[in-house]
Scaffold this active site. Sequence first.
Site, PDB file in Angstrom:
ATOM      1  N   THR A 204     -44.272  80.518   4.773  1.00  0.00           N
ATOM      2  CA  THR A 204     -43.545  81.299   5.769  1.00  0.00           C
ATOM      3  C   THR A 204     -42.230  81.802   5.160  1.00  0.00           C
ATOM      4  O   THR A 204     -41.880  81.462   4.042  1.00  0.00           O
ATOM      5  CB  THR A 204     -43.314  80.457   7.048  1.00  0.00           C
TER       6      THR A 204
ATOM      7  N   THR B 175     -44.966  85.085   8.702  1.00  0.00           N
ATOM      8  CA  THR B 175     -45.797  84.147   7.954  1.00  0.00           C
ATOM      9  C   THR B 175     -47.207  84.662   7.725  1.00  0.00           C
ATOM     10  O   THR B 175     -47.676  85.557   8.433  1.00  0.00           O
ATOM     11  CB  THR B 175     -45.866  82.806   8.722  1.00  0.00           C
ATOM     12  N   VAL B 176     -47.866  84.079   6.727  1.00  0.00           N
ATOM     13  CA  VAL B 176     -49.327  84.137   6.593  1.00  0.00           C
ATOM     14  C   VAL B 176     -49.895  82.717   6.662  1.00  0.00           C
ATOM     15  O   VAL B 176     -51.040  82.478   6.322  1.00  0.00           O
ATOM     16  CB  VAL B 176     -49.760  84.830   5.283  1.00  0.00           C
ATOM     17  N   ASN B 177     -49.078  81.777   7.087  1.00  0.00           N
ATOM     18  CA  ASN B 177     -49.371  80.351   7.235  1.00  0.00           C
ATOM     19  C   ASN B 177     -49.253  79.635   5.894  1.00  0.00           C
ATOM     20  O   ASN B 177     -48.159  79.557   5.364  1.00  0.00           O
ATOM     21  CB  ASN B 177     -50.715  80.102   7.907  1.00  0.00           C
TER      22      ASN B 177
ATOM     23  N   ASP C  59     -53.717  77.048  12.781  1.00  0.00           N
ATOM     24  CA  ASP C  59     -52.634  76.613  13.661  1.00  0.00           C
ATOM     25  C   ASP C  59     -53.122  76.276  15.063  1.00  0.00           C
ATOM     26  O   ASP C  59     -52.365  75.734  15.873  1.00  0.00           O
ATOM     27  CB  ASP C  59     -51.537  77.680  13.726  1.00  0.00           C
TER      28      ASP C  59
ATOM     29  N   SER D  29     -47.107  77.974  17.266  1.00  0.00           N
ATOM     30  CA  SER D  29     -46.341  78.075  16.024  1.00  0.00           C
ATOM     31  C   SER D  29     -45.103  77.199  16.095  1.00  0.00           C
ATOM     32  O   SER D  29     -44.618  76.873  17.179  1.00  0.00           O
ATOM     33  CB  SER D  29     -45.915  79.539  15.800  1.00  0.00           C
TER      34      SER D  29
ATOM     35  N   GLY E  40     -41.100  76.375   6.676  1.00  0.00           N
ATOM     36  CA  GLY E  40     -41.251  74.950   6.445  1.00  0.00           C
ATOM     37  C   GLY E  40     -42.308  74.274   7.283  1.00  0.00           C
ATOM     38  O   GLY E  40     -42.296  73.051   7.413  1.00  0.00           O
ATOM     39  N   GLY E  41     -43.232  75.058   7.887  1.00  0.00           N
ATOM     40  CA  GLY E  41     -44.319  74.442   8.638  1.00  0.00           C
ATOM     41  C   GLY E  41     -43.814  73.584   9.772  1.00  0.00           C
ATOM     42  O   GLY E  41     -42.925  73.982  10.542  1.00  0.00           O
TER      43      GLY E  41
END
EC number: 2.3.2.2
Length: 565
Positions: A368, A386-388, A410, A439, A459-460
């Site tokens: 991200t 993001t693209v994950n 996700d 998300s 950072g997920g």
Amino acid sequence: MKRFLLSLLLALSPLAAADVPAPKVPAEAGIASANAYATDAGMQVLAEGGNAFDAAIAVSATLGLVEPESSGLGGGGFMLLRIAGQDRDVFVDARERAPAAATRDMFLDAKGEVDRDKAVNGALAAGIPGLPAGLDHLAKKYGRLPLSRSLAPAIRLAREGWRFGPKNAAMLGYRKQVLARSPAAAALFLRDGEVPAEGTLMRNEDYARTLERLADGGADAFYRGDFARKLARGVREAGGLWTERDLAEYTVVERQPIRISHRGFEIVTAPPPSSGGVALATMLKVLEGYDYPRLGKVERSHLFVEAMRRAYRDRALYLGDPDFVQAPVDMLVSDAYAAGLRASIHPGKATPSELLPGVNAEPLRPDTTHFSIVDREGNLVAVTQTVNLPYGNALVVPGTGFLLNNEMDDFSAKAGVPNAFGLVGEDANAIAPGKRPLSSMTPSFLVGGGRTAVLGTPGGSRIITMVLLGMVELMEGKGAQATTAAPRFHHQYLPDAVQAEAGVFEPAEVAALEAMGHVVQAGDRTWGNMQVVVWDHATGEVEAGTDPRWKGVGKGSSTEASVYR
């Protein structure tokens, strides 16, 4: 020089600083992004007469080119905006959507277990991207320049070339084998099947042509017609589910941001389908009941961890796409609910996550990206896109120039089973046709103490706690750069452990936390890539801070008013 003279005049003035009226607009503009190419592109558009929203388009499109591991036209994002002339905040939801053929159990194998490879790699993992529609929406509704002007820096850079950097290489190293499955992706990002050397000149003619298509025809040129047919056909041929109708039906949604107060500060942040704003509000509401600035580090960290634990538990149980799920947001961000959560926190003992009922049940590398902008009119932009996972699903449809996302991961593929970031979920975030996955992205504004701050980070699962800790640094008077550099720790309910960057806790502090019942995992890794811009109301000065964890990659820049004349 103008900034120095303004500060000098204030210092010599017989009036106290409190008596000096706050300027109506910043004295300069500021941009902080994860890549210097992107910050420079945004500054160029500002210099050409654009506003913060035009600059955001330039930054976003450039990041999609030079930071493909983190975002791009094949992904989506959230855009938090403050329109100064209208004194209004708006949240633009450009999150990906599940295709119409998606099903609740599409990633389960014959034994009913989640097939991780299908969930994160290849065409089946891709949701319908939202970022191109988001950029078009931003230009048409809030920008001052035509989309062609705002996209021009990224188009030019795609043709002239950009230098492959250390972050590109580090992230690609973890995805090289998967990327090699897609010939078009391998041709774009690998050199003879290997990760390019740092400093390699990279060009992407297909990306330039796709941006030109978007500039000429807007979102319709991407989501309808020949290009949409190419995308849908390419995804289906690779084993995915997209149709032309899925693309044609994609729309961005404007939503009301979440707004709370904490210790005299106003916080504006992301609503669902982001879980970030709700969880952030829950944590701050819980912490409101403690005089935590006066506590010792161990006691303070204990309370923060317990607030994090409870907020992430509620994230897993309640939150999802608000167009599909009636999440109890008002309850979750209320003072009364926070008081109830606070009552369950023991001041000297950790609460095992298994004692917090509701969910039946290791993060990967950073992904991200985020950027923050303040312009001289007082417009604010916080965008997390993001693209994950790094390099998304590692698939490029030939002739398009960009990677697709793997945002389908996700969703909660199976109740209680962790996704790639270790996050668990229930039915509120189950896969459904047309639904947007939950998300953690948390673009936010913080106003108070005579300053306005724009912040966010990738950072997920750790995004929300990083924004929390960043806000606390800002509320305690830290500057933009100091805030991005501050140490980080995290708890997300499950796994039941306190994760910490190296050096955050001294050995004695770890021992004290463990004596309370916490499991502390202090590794040698760092995480996140925070970008912060702070506007000082008294002086008009703007500071842009970029995370030092990726040295020499990001850039925070502020430019005086004379540049724009």
